[in-house]
Scaffold this motif. Structure first.
Motif, PDB file in Angstrom:
ATOM      1  N   LEU A 113      -2.444   5.116   4.263  1.00  0.00           N
ATOM      2  CA  LEU A 113      -1.101   4.585   4.462  1.00  0.00           C
ATOM      3  C   LEU A 113      -0.910   3.975   5.836  1.00  0.00           C
ATOM      4  N   VAL A 138      -5.180   7.350  -0.686  1.00  0.00           N
ATOM      5  CA  VAL A 138      -4.817   6.009  -0.229  1.00  0.00           C
ATOM      6  C   VAL A 138      -4.454   6.080   1.250  1.00  0.00           C
ATOM      7  N   ARG A 198       4.601   6.309  -1.112  1.00  0.00           N
ATOM      8  CA  ARG A 198       3.545   7.321  -1.022  1.00  0.00           C
ATOM      9  C   ARG A 198       3.815   8.212   0.191  1.00  0.00           C
ATOM     10  N   THR A 236       0.819  -1.216   0.000  1.00  0.00           N
ATOM     11  CA  THR A 236       0.000   0.000   0.000  1.00  0.00           C
ATOM     12  C   THR A 236       0.853   1.267   0.000  1.00  0.00           C
TER      13      THR A 236
END
Length: 308
Positions: free
Chosen positions: A206, A204, A182, A160
């Protein structure tokens, strides 16, 4: 073995009988006659006449230089040349096949180029080298020519916290993996647990924190429930476009039902941002305005900014 003695040759002289002719032969003549070989034996030991040898040579020469004989000889020589050439080609082809088979086995199946080292380079605070290495562990021991860098990249991208991945072979036994993680640009507090979700610019999640993370603004969203998703994405896109030096000074970010945003700085000063348009221009203007002391920085109209 000496030949038997020849009978004495008869000497024909007129007026002499046989006994008189025998009496006229001297011992020397008799010995000389005995020393001579018989005509038949001499003929057998003597070589063939020169004329016969010449005739045979001429016949052989004529036969060898005849068109039929020359054509047959050329055909035979050509067949032998073709056979030798095919034999050489067969040897070279067999050697080439053996060499290619050895190279294929050495490159694709032997441990000569087997993967032993996975070097990970990460960019981003949320990416863990150990997590990336653990994902790629099943590929260890695979020969590099058989290694699928696409599969390795997909395995790492499944994490992820990973945004982009580059995988490169480093001969003979190494793989270099460059990971861009990310980056959390905002945190959102969950109503049920009170924890804070870390969000990147694409929304998203995290991870979660028990307390508000330092250096990451906490967002609050107003308006109706069905608009919350779009409003959150607007504020995340805006925060992601801000320079790090500006975003690190934000403590909170709010957006109302009309899509108008405002930020609070770490010194309690307020930034009136406005809508999600002209993000780059507003970012540059705000970065310049922050060099001045003020309580309010209004960049909702970036061409005519206001400070209070």
């Amino acid at each position: 073995m000496k030949p038997p003695p020849r009978p004495r040759p008869r000497i024909h002289r007129p007026g002499l009988n046989e006994d008189d002719r025998q009496a006229l032969i001297t011992p020397e003549e008799e010995a000389e006659d005995r020393a001579k070989p018989e005509p038949r034996a001499e003929a057998e030991r003597s070589p063939a006449p020169i004329t016969q040898l010449a005739a045979r040579a001429k016949e052989t020469l004529r036969r060898d230089h005849s068109p039929v004989t020359s054509l047959n000889r050329v055909r035979d020589e050509r067949r032998r040349a073709v056979w030798h050439a095919r034999k050489r080609y067969a040897y070279w082809a067999a050697a080439a096949i053996v060499l290619i088979a050895a190279l294929v086995w050495g490159a694709f199946f032997s441990p000569l180029f087997a993967l032993t080292t996975i070097k990970v380079k990460t960019e981003g605070p949320e990416v863990s080298e150990s997590a990336v290495t653990a994902v790629l562990e099943p590929y260890r021991g695979t020969p590099l020519p058989r290694l699928s860098t696409g599969d390795m990249r997909a395995a790492v991208e499944a994490l992820t916290v990973v945004e982009t991945v580059q995988v490169a072979r480093s001969w003979p036994k190494e793989v270099i993996v460059t990971v861009n993680g990310r980056e959390a640009v905002a945190a959102q507090q969950l109503a049920d647990s009170g924890e804070f979700e870390l969000l990147d610019a694409h929304g998203v999640v995290l991870g979660k924190r028990g307390e508000a993370p330092e250096g990451i603004p906490v967002i609050s969203v107003g308006g109706e429930e069905h608009l919350r998703g779009a409003l959150i994405q607007d504020v995340l896109t805006t925060l992601g476009a801000l320079p790090d030096v500006v975003r690190s000074r934000l403590s909170s970010a709010a957006i109302d039902g009309d899509g108008l945003m405002s930020f609070t700085l770490d010194n309690s000063a307020r930034v009136i941002w406005g809508g999600s348009n002209d993000i780059e221009l507003k970012s540059r203007v705000l970065q310049v305005l922050l060099t001045q002391e003020a309580k309010v920085y209004d960049v909702s109209a970036p061409r005519t900014p206001v400070t209070k």
